[in-house]
Design an enzyme around this catalytic site. Sequence first.
Site, short mmCIF file in Angstrom:
data_model
loop_
_atom_site.label_atom_id
_atom_site.label_comp_id
_atom_site.label_asym_id
_atom_site.label_seq_id
_atom_site.Cartn_x
_atom_site.Cartn_y
_atom_site.Cartn_z
N SER A 143 53.81 20.21 -11.52
CA SER A 143 54.55 21.11 -10.65
C SER A 143 55.06 20.34 -9.43
CB SER A 143 53.67 22.31 -10.28
OG SER A 143 54.44 23.35 -9.71
N ASP A 222 56.00 29.83 -18.89
CA ASP A 222 55.75 29.53 -17.49
C ASP A 222 56.55 30.50 -16.62
OD1 ASP A 222 55.81 28.34 -14.87
OD2 ASP A 222 55.40 26.38 -15.76
N HIS A 255 51.76 28.00 -16.65
CA HIS A 255 51.78 26.97 -15.60
C HIS A 255 50.38 26.50 -15.23
CE1 HIS A 255 54.36 24.98 -12.62
NE2 HIS A 255 53.48 25.24 -11.67
#
Length: 277
Positions: A143, A222, A255
């Site tokens: 991320s 995600d 995620h």
Amino acid sequence: MMTTKTHAVHGGTLRYLKHDSAATGTPMTLSVFVPGGEGPFPVLIWLSGLTCTEDNFTTKAGAYAAAAEHGVIIVAPDTSPRGEGVADDPAYDLGQGAGFYVDATQAPWAPHFRMETYVTDELIGLIDAEFPTTKVRSISGHSMGGHGALTLALRHPHLFRSVSAFAPIDSPTRCPWGEKALGAYLGPDRTVWADHDAALLIEGGTGQGCFDDILIDQGDADPFLADQLKPELLKAAADAVGQRITIRMQPGYDHSYFFMASFVADHVGFHAARLKG
């Protein structure tokens, strides 16, 4: 560096460490896994995402079996400076826990938020001095940390043999997380932001020819995929300049660290092949 905790894991040793950083002017924390044996070993630096500390990857990713198998040291630093007197923001996506791996130039962030210098200069030097490394290293992250891995590798290709990422923020100049953070840390000039945008760096030829492949894993479930991550921008940039990039869209994955734990061994193997090649 001061060791605060030590654990045996997969035949190697995991240490949590703390040191006073010249780059940030604060104490910084990290974890280091060293495989069993005398070494020396190559190094994989892992950069974590928003709200994370050095502990999230260390306890949740399940990377150390693969690191032990391939004989790779894994280093996981904290995501920002912290402590009394360090600027912060009430929101989760700015300030402490959200360093974005840039050197801030704007008040109140500039005195301490120097994460690019911390990772590419100070941390690398400390690890090579304190541990049995080959002085060859790669970089990966998730991320915000995926953004950090991509941009630091592209901006400093002489430091890293390879780069990969999980669900990276591929073009922070074109998503809310990045616009907020880069605007705060670097000021309103978007041309300055572009130097910290992986898609724009690749499009402009930065780091071209330095990496034989870039491995990206992205879950198609995600919740941040469309608005914040935008892997299609990274792919378009790579295609435009002939940079090989492998983007694996993983069906049903989100995620979380469950996603990373499912594929982290692939990434360790990807880097090990290049670190020892």
